[in-house]
Motif scaffolding. Structure first.
Motif, short mmCIF file in Angstrom:
data_model
loop_
_atom_site.label_atom_id
_atom_site.label_comp_id
_atom_site.label_asym_id
_atom_site.label_seq_id
_atom_site.Cartn_x
_atom_site.Cartn_y
_atom_site.Cartn_z
N GLU A 1 -3.36 18.95 4.32
CA GLU A 1 -3.54 17.50 4.38
C GLU A 1 -2.53 16.94 5.39
OE1 GLU A 1 -4.51 15.03 0.97
OE2 GLU A 1 -2.72 13.84 1.40
N MET B 1 2.49 11.25 -1.83
CA MET B 1 3.71 11.59 -1.10
C MET B 1 4.89 10.74 -1.57
SD MET B 1 4.27 11.70 3.01
CE MET B 1 5.92 11.92 3.71
N ARG C 1 -5.46 11.81 6.82
CA ARG C 1 -5.37 10.51 6.13
C ARG C 1 -4.61 9.50 6.97
NH1 ARG C 1 -4.12 11.35 -0.14
NH2 ARG C 1 -4.83 9.19 -0.11
N PHE C 2 -5.08 8.28 6.90
CA PHE C 2 -4.41 7.16 7.59
C PHE C 2 -4.01 6.11 6.57
CE2 PHE C 2 -7.24 8.88 10.88
CZ PHE C 2 -6.32 9.04 11.91
N PHE C 3 -2.91 5.45 6.87
CA PHE C 3 -2.42 4.43 5.93
C PHE C 3 -2.08 3.13 6.66
CE2 PHE C 3 -1.84 8.37 3.74
CZ PHE C 3 -2.26 8.04 2.47
N ALA C 4 -2.14 2.05 5.87
CA ALA C 4 -1.68 0.72 6.29
C ALA C 4 -2.34 0.32 7.61
CB ALA C 4 -0.16 0.68 6.35
N ALA D 1 -1.18 13.57 7.34
CA ALA D 1 -1.21 12.10 7.24
C ALA D 1 -0.47 11.51 8.42
CB ALA D 1 -0.59 11.64 5.93
N GLU E 1 0.86 -1.19 0.00
CA GLU E 1 0.00 0.00 0.00
C GLU E 1 0.89 1.23 0.00
OE1 GLU E 1 -3.03 -0.03 3.04
OE2 GLU E 1 -3.01 2.15 3.23
N ARG F 1 -4.76 2.81 9.11
CA ARG F 1 -6.02 2.86 8.37
C ARG F 1 -6.94 1.72 8.82
NH1 ARG F 1 -7.29 -0.12 4.50
NH2 ARG F 1 -5.16 -0.70 3.95
N GLU F 2 -6.35 0.54 9.00
CA GLU F 2 -7.17 -0.60 9.42
C GLU F 2 -7.66 -0.44 10.86
OE1 GLU F 2 -4.94 -4.15 8.52
OE2 GLU F 2 -5.56 -4.08 6.42
N HIS G 1 2.30 16.24 2.29
CA HIS G 1 3.21 15.31 1.61
C HIS G 1 4.67 15.43 2.02
CE1 HIS G 1 -0.07 15.75 -1.69
NE2 HIS G 1 -0.47 14.94 -0.72
N TRP H 1 1.45 -6.55 9.14
CA TRP H 1 2.04 -5.36 8.56
C TRP H 1 3.51 -5.33 8.96
CZ3 TRP H 1 -0.01 -2.65 4.85
CH2 TRP H 1 -1.41 -2.56 4.71
N ALA I 1 2.99 13.57 8.44
CA ALA I 1 3.33 14.30 7.21
C ALA I 1 2.30 15.41 7.03
CB ALA I 1 3.30 13.38 6.00
N ILE J 1 1.44 8.17 9.69
CA ILE J 1 2.16 7.18 8.92
C ILE J 1 2.89 6.21 9.83
CG2 ILE J 1 4.16 7.01 7.38
CD1 ILE J 1 3.26 9.48 6.01
N PRO J 2 2.59 4.92 9.72
CA PRO J 2 3.38 3.95 10.48
C PRO J 2 4.77 3.82 9.86
CG PRO J 2 1.62 2.86 9.21
CD PRO J 2 1.52 4.32 8.92
#
Lengths: 142, 86
Positions: free
Chosen positions: B74, A54, B10-13, B76, A49, B16-17, B60, A132, B57, B78-79
């Motif tokens: 924006e 970015m 925003r959340f990722f990975a 974010a 993912e 996000r889960e 970006h 992960w 972040a 980030i793990p």
């Protein structure tokens, strides 16, 4: 120069074509391949993912770092996201330079920096569960 | 009197889960920092981990937690990225 996050298979030869030119006597290409094992467990497949908006600017920044250190280098990088099977290419860094020494060094710089600063994550589907991968740690899903 | 500012989070990975959210529009107050946005998100999503071990972040770019946010930013969370054995 080319910096991409893609969902389709990566062709390393295509990235080499981006960096090749008459003055480049050396092209060093790193290809990262999905392995069938990790931390002593068998792996069935991976999901990657990316924070693509970015990730691409971060890749460009690494390309600039390479240009600052090896001014004659040309760089192309691509990382794939989504579902990847064993043996598929997840990432390619191709660097051309006049000579091999700087091509090896610049390519290593590129992949090492990509692994530490480009926001792309790997979910590993292994025999002992789904995780992960965060740096040196694996964190169970859910 | 302070006017609320809107930012996109925003959340990722794994994050996000854990939140079940990939993007959320949130209202904040002028002077709010990236850290205060994360604290507010943790209040809404208790499954989120403590701030240490997470990176932030802004538009970006990786930033320090004490950076102030502005309207339309924006943010974010980030793990750690995948890394990989050398």
């Amino acid at each position: 120069m080319r910096y991409d996050v893609v969902t389709t298979p990566i062709d390393a030869r295509e990235l080499e074509a981006v960096v090749t030119h008459a003055g480049a006597g050396a092209i060093c290409t790193f290809s990262g391949i999905v392995r069938d094992n990790s931390r002593g467990q068998s792996v069935t497949h991976l999901d990657y993912e990316a924070y693509a908006e970015m990730a691409v600017p971060q890749m460009k920044k690494i390309g600039q770092e390479i240009k600052d250190r090896w001014p004659e280098a040309r760089v192309a990088m691509a990382h794939r996201t989504g579902h990847l099977e064993i043996g598929e290419v997840s990432v390619v860094v191709a660097v051309s330079c006049p000579h091999r020494q700087e091509a090896f060094e610049a390519c290593k710089w590129g992949i090492d920096r990509l692994k530490e600063s480009v926001p792309i994550w790997k979910k590993e589907h292994a025999a002992d569960g789904t995780f992960w991968i965060e740096g040196d740690e694996k964190k169970p899903v859910g | 009197m302070s006017v609320a500012i809107a930012v996109r989070v925003r959340f990722f990975a794994r994050l996000r889960e854990l939140t079940g959210v990939d993007v959320e529009e949130v209202k904040s107050t002028p002077g709010a920092t990236v850290a205060s946005v994360y604290a507010a998100m943790r209040a809404d999503h208790p499954a989120l981990p403590r701030q240490d071990g997470v990176s932030a972040a802004l538009n970006h770019e990786f930033v320090d937690w004490n950076v102030t946010i502005s309207e339309g930013d924006e943010v974010a969370f980030i793990p750690p990225v995948s890394g990989g054995e050398i």
